[in-house]
Design a protein around this motif. Structure first.
Motif, PDB file in Angstrom:
ATOM      1  N   ILE A 142       0.656  -0.917   0.120  1.00 37.50           N
ATOM      2  CA  ILE A 142      -0.031   0.091   0.034  1.00 37.50           C
ATOM      3  C   ILE A 142       0.648   1.246  -0.341  1.00 37.50           C
ATOM      4  N   GLY A 143       2.038   1.067   0.989  1.00 35.78           N
ATOM      5  CA  GLY A 143       3.104   2.146   0.851  1.00 35.78           C
ATOM      6  C   GLY A 143       3.199   2.381  -0.238  1.00 35.78           C
ATOM      7  N   SER A 144       3.939   1.405  -1.568  1.00 37.66           N
ATOM      8  CA  SER A 144       3.878   1.622  -2.781  1.00 37.66           C
ATOM      9  C   SER A 144       3.443   1.903  -3.859  1.00 37.66           C
ATOM     10  N   GLY A 145       2.201   2.252  -3.267  1.00 36.30           N
ATOM     11  CA  GLY A 145       1.444   2.240  -4.231  1.00 36.30           C
ATOM     12  C   GLY A 145       0.930   3.607  -4.566  1.00 36.30           C
ATOM     13  N   MET A 146       1.356   4.826  -3.000  1.00 40.39           N
ATOM     14  CA  MET A 146       0.672   5.306  -2.641  1.00 40.39           C
ATOM     15  C   MET A 146       2.783   6.554  -3.140  1.00 40.39           C
ATOM     16  N   VAL A 147       3.342   6.002  -3.557  1.00 36.85           N
ATOM     17  CA  VAL A 147       4.788   6.490  -4.691  1.00 36.85           C
ATOM     18  C   VAL A 147       4.447   7.128  -4.935  1.00 36.85           C
ATOM     19  N   LEU A 171       8.355  -0.907  -7.116  1.00 36.11           N
ATOM     20  CA  LEU A 171       7.700  -1.781  -5.659  1.00 36.11           C
ATOM     21  C   LEU A 171       6.404  -2.210  -5.857  1.00 36.11           C
ATOM     22  N   LEU A 172       5.237  -2.320  -6.044  1.00 36.92           N
ATOM     23  CA  LEU A 172       4.207  -2.735  -6.325  1.00 36.92           C
ATOM     24  C   LEU A 172       4.357  -4.407  -6.546  1.00 36.92           C
ATOM     25  N   LYS A 173       5.602  -4.605  -7.166  1.00 37.23           N
ATOM     26  CA  LYS A 173       5.623  -6.151  -7.773  1.00 37.23           C
ATOM     27  C   LYS A 173       6.204  -6.178  -6.639  1.00 37.23           C
ATOM     28  N   MET A 174       7.283  -6.149  -6.717  1.00 36.05           N
ATOM     29  CA  MET A 174       7.895  -6.215  -5.211  1.00 36.05           C
ATOM     30  C   MET A 174       7.750  -7.126  -4.090  1.00 36.05           C
ATOM     31  N   THR A 175       6.308  -6.020  -3.705  1.00 36.75           N
ATOM     32  CA  THR A 175       5.260  -5.989  -2.111  1.00 36.75           C
ATOM     33  C   THR A 175       4.386  -7.095  -2.940  1.00 36.75           C
ATOM     34  N   ILE A 176       3.032  -6.391  -2.780  1.00 39.87           N
ATOM     35  CA  ILE A 176       2.149  -7.060  -3.003  1.00 39.87           C
ATOM     36  C   ILE A 176       1.874  -8.170  -4.217  1.00 39.87           C
ATOM     37  N   GLY A 177       3.140  -7.898  -5.023  1.00 37.23           N
ATOM     38  CA  GLY A 177       2.190  -8.467  -7.132  1.00 37.23           C
ATOM     39  C   GLY A 177       3.050 -10.187  -6.459  1.00 37.23           C
TER      40      GLY A 177
END
Length: 388
Positions: A334-339, A380-386
């Motif tokens: 979620i933090g990544s998506g807000m970047v 960042l999104l792919k490395m986290t929730i992806g």
């Protein structure tokens, strides 16, 4: 005769520009997918490569800018169509925490950075507000590529982006009224936001359904999709009139139509229109803002600003998500998506330049930082929730 030749040359150049944009975005997206990277990254990078910053094959123009605006509106409209209204209500607490954390930390980080490089208090506050902005249009596309647009994280992220937009606009109005010579009343700004969301509530409750039921049965070709687009552009127009980003209005229009029986048909028919031409133009146009002229002397500051911009948003929004019950990985996602600061921060930077709250010498550097935050967000999104 000369005028006719001039118009003909302009038309041919426009057709060539569209040709290059469509071909380049599709090829760049395909290459990124083959390399295991999000397709949207290739579409963003190709804008820098074919734009004024490097090859100069295509340049930004008024009509390209307008087409790109349609692209981002359609992107957010589709996100609204795919969002569950009940999930959005349930995630309000988390969205508020994510948005609050995602504003406070970048605001502090930008303010301290501004003071450190010799800016005055007003300019430092403006820099903090600039870094507090969020644009989830790129995140929406990344989540769609990862098949996560209907996830709990995505719903929280979209809700947080709406809250973030409203709070940053109000804070910006506050700062400009004190330091930027603006005579706009803060009460008026807040009042307009309240009225806008009352209008949105009415659209979602009844008006959206009425408009669709009235226009969809018309005996003309593609009446349903036309009715959907009318609702989309109507709410985007209303949003802009009330000082809210048009993308919020488009998202709200998607939510309104998602409550009707026409949801599936509109969703099925809008994607080919959007992704065939308008959305690729939007992605490429983001890269057109980049210019490397004279940036060599500010390279150190650029790197520091980019790190602050990424980490403060990632940690601030991620902490808000973590405190409201998300797992560590989901909170990071979620933090990544807000970047991504995207077009919202670019608009704020332009406002700052015009009002004197942003010095001309830092404008290009900040534009590049904004583009960098936009490009790293899909990774960042792919490395986290992806990787769930």
């Amino acid at each position: 005769m000369r005028q006719s030749n001039f118009i003909s040359r302009r038309s041919s150049m426009f057709f060539f520009t569209i040709l290059i944009i469509l071909l380049a975005t599709k090829l760049a997206g395909d290459i990124c997918v083959r390399l295991g990277q999000p397709a949207v990254v290739g579409k963003l990078l190709i804008g820098v490569i074919i734009g004024p910053a490097l090859l100069g094959w295509v340049e930004n123009s008024h009509i390209i800018d307008e087409l790109s605006q349609i692209g981002v509106l359609l992107l957010m409209f589709m996100a609204g169509l795919e969002t569950d209204m009940d999930d959005l209500k349930r995630s309000f607490k988390s969205s508020l925490a994510v948005a609050t954390g995602g504003i406070i930390m970048p605001l502090i980080g930008g303010y301290l950075l501004g003071l450190a490089i010799g800016l005055d208090i007003a300019q430092s506050l403006f820099l903090g507000l600039l870094l507090s902005a969020t644009s989830v249009s790129i995140s929406v596309q990344s989540l769609k590529d990862l098949n996560l647009l209907k996830s709990k994280e995505s719903t929280t992220l979209l809700g947080a982006a709406i809250i973030d937009d409203i709070l940053v606009v109000i804070l910006l109005a506050f700062v400009m009224s004190f330091f930027g010579g603006s005579e706009v009343s803060l009460g008026l700004i807040i009042g307009k936001k309240i009225i806008f969301f009352l209008i949105v509530a009415i659209f979602i409750w009844k008006l959206g359904k009425w408009i669709m039921k009235w226009l969809a049965p018309l005996r003309v070709s593609e009446a349903v999709i036309s009715a959907g687009l009318i609702v989309c552009f109507l709410l985007a127009f209303i949003a802009e009139q009330f000082g809210v980003a048009g993308i919020i209005g488009a998202f709200a229009a998607g939510l309104a139509i998602s409550q009707t029986d026409y949801k599936k048909e509109v969703e099925h028919k809008i994607e080919p229109i959007a992704y065939a031409i308008f959305v690729p133009i939007f992605f490429v146009s983001v890269g057109f803002s980049v210019s490397f002229e004279g940036i060599g002397d500010q390279m150190g500051l650029l790197v520091i600003t980019a790190i602050i911009a990424i980490l403060t948003k990632l940690i601030g929004s991620g902490l808000g998500a973590r405190l409201t019950g998300f797992s560590g990985r989901s909170a990071l996602g979620i933090g990544s998506g807000m970047v991504s600061r995207g077009e919202v921060a670019l608009i704020i930077a332009t406002i700052g330049l015009q009002s004197g709250l942003l010095a001309q010498q830092y404008f290009t550097m900040l534009v590049i930082v904004i583009i960098l935050t936009t490009i790293v967000t899909p990774y960042l999104l792919k490395m986290t929730i992806g990787r769930k």
